[in-house]
Design a protein around this motif. Sequence first.
Motif, PDB file in Angstrom:
ATOM      1  N   TRP A 130     -20.333 109.235  23.748  1.00 29.26           N
ATOM      2  CA  TRP A 130     -20.759 110.372  24.562  1.00 29.26           C
ATOM      3  C   TRP A 130     -19.599 111.001  25.319  1.00 29.26           C
ATOM      4  CZ3 TRP A 130     -25.537 107.775  27.355  1.00 29.26           C
ATOM      5  CH2 TRP A 130     -26.555 107.582  26.413  1.00 29.26           C
ATOM      6  N   PHE A 131     -19.618 112.339  25.380  1.00 27.72           N
ATOM      7  CA  PHE A 131     -18.731 113.053  26.294  1.00 27.72           C
ATOM      8  C   PHE A 131     -19.507 114.228  26.871  1.00 27.72           C
ATOM      9  CE2 PHE A 131     -18.083 115.049  22.185  1.00 27.72           C
ATOM     10  CZ  PHE A 131     -17.957 116.408  22.450  1.00 27.72           C
ATOM     11  N   PHE A 132     -19.053 114.720  28.020  1.00 27.45           N
ATOM     12  CA  PHE A 132     -19.780 115.736  28.774  1.00 27.45           C
ATOM     13  C   PHE A 132     -18.868 116.932  29.012  1.00 27.45           C
ATOM     14  CE2 PHE A 132     -21.799 111.758  29.340  1.00 27.45           C
ATOM     15  CZ  PHE A 132     -23.132 111.983  29.619  1.00 27.45           C
ATOM     16  N   ILE A 133     -19.443 118.131  28.983  1.00 26.27           N
ATOM     17  CA  ILE A 133     -18.652 119.341  29.172  1.00 26.27           C
ATOM     18  C   ILE A 133     -19.241 120.196  30.294  1.00 26.27           C
ATOM     19  CG2 ILE A 133     -17.868 119.388  26.778  1.00 26.27           C
ATOM     20  CD1 ILE A 133     -19.911 121.608  26.243  1.00 26.27           C
ATOM     21  N   TYR A 134     -18.372 121.019  30.902  1.00 27.87           N
ATOM     22  CA  TYR A 134     -18.727 121.899  32.024  1.00 27.87           C
ATOM     23  C   TYR A 134     -18.329 123.314  31.612  1.00 27.87           C
ATOM     24  CZ  TYR A 134     -18.795 123.114  37.136  1.00 27.87           C
ATOM     25  OH  TYR A 134     -19.057 123.643  38.383  1.00 27.87           O
ATOM     26  N   TYR A 135     -19.327 124.229  31.509  1.00 22.68           N
ATOM     27  CA  TYR A 135     -18.998 125.596  31.110  1.00 22.68           C
ATOM     28  C   TYR A 135     -19.944 126.589  31.768  1.00 22.68           C
ATOM     29  CZ  TYR A 135     -22.891 125.632  27.668  1.00 22.68           C
ATOM     30  OH  TYR A 135     -24.120 125.601  27.052  1.00 22.68           O
ATOM     31  N   THR A 136     -19.605 127.867  31.636  1.00 18.12           N
ATOM     32  CA  THR A 136     -20.479 128.941  32.105  1.00 18.12           C
ATOM     33  C   THR A 136     -20.989 129.723  30.898  1.00 18.12           C
ATOM     34  OG1 THR A 136     -18.608 130.463  32.383  1.00 18.12           O
ATOM     35  CG2 THR A 136     -19.248 129.144  34.289  1.00 18.12           C
ATOM     36  N   ASP A 137     -22.242 130.148  30.980  1.00 17.38           N
ATOM     37  CA  ASP A 137     -22.848 130.843  29.837  1.00 17.38           C
ATOM     38  C   ASP A 137     -23.003 132.337  30.121  1.00 17.38           C
ATOM     39  OD1 ASP A 137     -25.024 131.107  31.533  1.00 17.38           O
ATOM     40  OD2 ASP A 137     -26.383 129.876  30.319  1.00 17.38           O
ATOM     41  N   ALA A 138     -23.595 133.036  29.174  1.00 16.68           N
ATOM     42  CA  ALA A 138     -23.736 134.492  29.284  1.00 16.68           C
ATOM     43  C   ALA A 138     -24.607 134.908  30.459  1.00 16.68           C
ATOM     44  CB  ALA A 138     -24.306 135.061  27.988  1.00 16.68           C
ATOM     45  N   GLY A 139     -25.478 134.010  30.927  1.00 19.08           N
ATOM     46  CA  GLY A 139     -26.325 134.310  32.073  1.00 19.08           C
ATOM     47  C   GLY A 139     -25.657 134.005  33.401  1.00 19.08           C
ATOM     48  N   ASN A 140     -24.373 133.633  33.367  1.00  9.38           N
ATOM     49  CA  ASN A 140     -23.588 133.316  34.555  1.00  9.38           C
ATOM     50  C   ASN A 140     -23.964 131.965  35.166  1.00  9.38           C
ATOM     51  OD1 ASN A 140     -21.369 134.330  35.941  1.00  9.38           O
ATOM     52  ND2 ASN A 140     -22.608 135.017  37.686  1.00  9.38           N
ATOM     53  N   ASP A 141     -24.714 131.158  34.427  1.00 14.87           N
ATOM     54  CA  ASP A 141     -25.085 129.833  34.915  1.00 14.87           C
ATOM     55  C   ASP A 141     -23.971 128.819  34.642  1.00 14.87           C
ATOM     56  OD1 ASP A 141     -27.537 130.859  35.601  1.00 14.87           O
ATOM     57  OD2 ASP A 141     -28.596 130.007  33.874  1.00 14.87           O
ATOM     58  N   ILE A 142     -23.897 127.798  35.479  1.00 15.56           N
ATOM     59  CA  ILE A 142     -23.063 126.624  35.219  1.00 15.56           C
ATOM     60  C   ILE A 142     -23.909 125.666  34.385  1.00 15.56           C
ATOM     61  CG2 ILE A 142     -21.905 124.634  36.245  1.00 15.56           C
ATOM     62  CD1 ILE A 142     -21.499 126.388  38.770  1.00 15.56           C
ATOM     63  N   VAL A 143     -23.347 125.205  33.268  1.00 10.04           N
ATOM     64  CA  VAL A 143     -24.094 124.332  32.362  1.00 10.04           C
ATOM     65  C   VAL A 143     -23.300 123.047  32.126  1.00 10.04           C
ATOM     66  CG1 VAL A 143     -25.210 124.126  30.111  1.00 10.04           C
ATOM     67  CG2 VAL A 143     -25.051 126.368  31.229  1.00 10.04           C
ATOM     68  N   ILE A 144     -23.995 121.927  32.236  1.00  7.85           N
ATOM     69  CA  ILE A 144     -23.408 120.628  31.900  1.00  7.85           C
ATOM     70  C   ILE A 144     -24.170 120.080  30.704  1.00  7.85           C
ATOM     71  CG2 ILE A 144     -22.767 118.332  32.718  1.00  7.85           C
ATOM     72  CD1 ILE A 144     -21.523 120.687  34.299  1.00  7.85           C
ATOM     73  N   GLU A 145     -23.456 119.731  29.650  1.00 12.87           N
ATOM     74  CA  GLU A 145     -24.080 119.194  28.442  1.00 12.87           C
ATOM     75  C   GLU A 145     -23.453 117.862  28.060  1.00 12.87           C
ATOM     76  OE1 GLU A 145     -25.205 123.317  26.000  1.00 12.87           O
ATOM     77  OE2 GLU A 145     -23.448 122.132  25.446  1.00 12.87           O
ATOM     78  N   ARG A 146     -24.280 117.046  27.414  1.00 11.95           N
ATOM     79  CA  ARG A 146     -23.774 115.823  26.791  1.00 11.95           C
ATOM     80  C   ARG A 146     -23.631 116.052  25.293  1.00 11.95           C
ATOM     81  NH1 ARG A 146     -27.584 110.760  26.296  1.00 11.95           N
ATOM     82  NH2 ARG A 146     -28.023 111.810  24.306  1.00 11.95           N
ATOM     83  N   HIS A 147     -22.504 115.660  24.725  1.00 16.77           N
ATOM     84  CA  HIS A 147     -22.259 115.741  23.291  1.00 16.77           C
ATOM     85  C   HIS A 147     -21.897 114.354  22.781  1.00 16.77           C
ATOM     86  CE1 HIS A 147     -21.963 120.253  22.758  1.00 16.77           C
ATOM     87  NE2 HIS A 147     -22.031 120.125  24.074  1.00 16.77           N
ATOM     88  N   SER A 148     -21.837 114.224  21.471  1.00 18.40           N
ATOM     89  CA  SER A 148     -21.495 112.941  20.846  1.00 18.40           C
ATOM     90  C   SER A 148     -20.427 113.145  19.789  1.00 18.40           C
ATOM     91  CB  SER A 148     -22.733 112.299  20.194  1.00 18.40           C
ATOM     92  OG  SER A 148     -23.716 111.990  21.159  1.00 18.40           O
ATOM     93  N   VAL A 149     -19.580 112.140  19.639  1.00 20.51           N
ATOM     94  CA  VAL A 149     -18.558 112.180  18.606  1.00 20.51           C
ATOM     95  C   VAL A 149     -19.204 111.886  17.253  1.00 20.51           C
ATOM     96  CG1 VAL A 149     -17.940 109.735  18.757  1.00 20.51           C
ATOM     97  CG2 VAL A 149     -16.214 111.398  18.029  1.00 20.51           C
ATOM     98  N   SER A 150     -18.626 112.429  16.191  1.00 20.98           N
ATOM     99  CA  SER A 150     -19.119 112.154  14.840  1.00 20.98           C
ATOM    100  C   SER A 150     -18.849 110.699  14.473  1.00 20.98           C
ATOM    101  CB  SER A 150     -18.427 113.083  13.839  1.00 20.98           C
ATOM    102  OG  SER A 150     -18.673 112.659  12.519  1.00 20.98           O
ATOM    103  N   ALA A 151     -19.828 110.055  13.880  1.00 17.44           N
ATOM    104  CA  ALA A 151     -19.639 108.672  13.434  1.00 17.44           C
ATOM    105  C   ALA A 151     -18.697 108.596  12.246  1.00 17.44           C
ATOM    106  CB  ALA A 151     -20.989 108.057  13.071  1.00 17.44           C
TER     107      ALA A 151
END
Length: 475
Positions: free
Chosen positions: A195-216
């Motif tokens: 797991w890794f987590f990212i911090y970004y802003t989207d088109a709606g000007n919101d702050i978004v935090i997501e969890r992603h996963s590395v490919s096995a």
Amino acid sequence: MPTPHLRTVLAALAMLLLSACGGSDGGKRPAGNGALSVNLANLPAGLPAAVRISGPASYAKTIGSGQTLSGLAPGSYTVSANSILSGNMTWSAAVPVQSATVADGATAVVNVSYSSSTLALAVREVASVSGAVFLTAPAGDARQFIVERSGRILVMQDGALLGTPFLDIRNRVAVTGEGGLLSMAFHPQYASNGWFFIYYTDAGNDIVIERHSVSAANRNLAEPSAVLEIIRIPHPGATNHYGGLVSFGPDGFLYLGTGDGGGAGDPNGNAQNLTLLLGKMLRLDVANARGAQPYVIPATNPFAGQSGRRAEIWASGLRNPWRYAFDAERLYIADVGQSRREEVDIAAVSQGGLNYGWNIMEASLCYNAAICNKSGLTMPAFEYDHGSVNGCSITGGYVYRGKAIAELAGRYFYSDYCGGYLKSFLYKDHSVTEQTSWTIPDIDGVQSFGQDGNGELYLIAASGKVYRIVRAGTP
């Protein structure tokens, strides 16, 4: 209840066991009657040494001044003297590692003599990535992951950028104003859960935090379909002061530093409003994150279970904590100031609920008022005025814990977007000491620091150039 005869037998067995263990000292025999005298020479008064003594039976002790160690078991002892840094001056032992043989009833002597030299640092360009804003890596990993503001994460392996991005979400990221993909964090158990987590802003000007996963199948690629939104924070109006860092603390919880929502002076009072998540440090438990419940509130969060306050909040009163850092059980927050002063707030990780003052205060100054009520507010541990020498916008770094320049251990590094310099200080006994300016070429627009899997530090310029901080003269 034992009979008299049984009590006698038990007492006899106890005596036999004590005898077998060498007495009634809990099974610990006396270490011995030897001694080792360690004498230190040529150190400035008040500068503690870092000398480690190791020997038989896993004996280990670290001393900061010359002394005689008694009660030692006979055998061979190793005396290792680490280099010591004060400001930019290094004191090194003429013979860093020595051996001594301790005999029973005798005192062995080791003399450690120091000499001084100036520690010089340099920066070495390792990459150039348009829009680079952050660099990190899993602990112990030899690769570096470079975050590109447009929405990509690139992998640098053995000094070369790989052709295929680790992650590409440019179709979801908005780079308006100060927005974009701003940072990433690897889960403490990344090696096992991916797991890794990212911090970004989207088109709606919101702050978004997501969890992603590395490919096995390929550890240099993320799995595009394994995405879980952790939290979305509305950021209406202005397109600045998004904060920007997601990070795991030593407690295993996920931290986010959010900006106050933008606009000069925090016009909506977001940083002091405990019903909103802007202008705060947030703390989330994502250990069992899933679609129905992407996070839970740690029970030790200061406002957990309280009505009228957001339980995600760990600290408040922040303007734009673009970068912060953990060091063991301590948290350093570099909060960007308005127009007069920059600050670094330092607290124990266990100190929740602190209010760092914005927009009542700008660092230790009252903001837009001759006087203000400072009660209940936490003042910065370090601050500096704006100007041609200091700059205009602090860029917080990390406490150095790498191995390449071991003397730097414990020093917090920072820069300034308008200053282009490299500076450090040591936080000790609740005060800032050893403020040091390091001579490096001016870097135009230092916008972030990076830290690799071995604790070495990097600088990232607005031009996209990525520099590693090295000992001067290192090839």
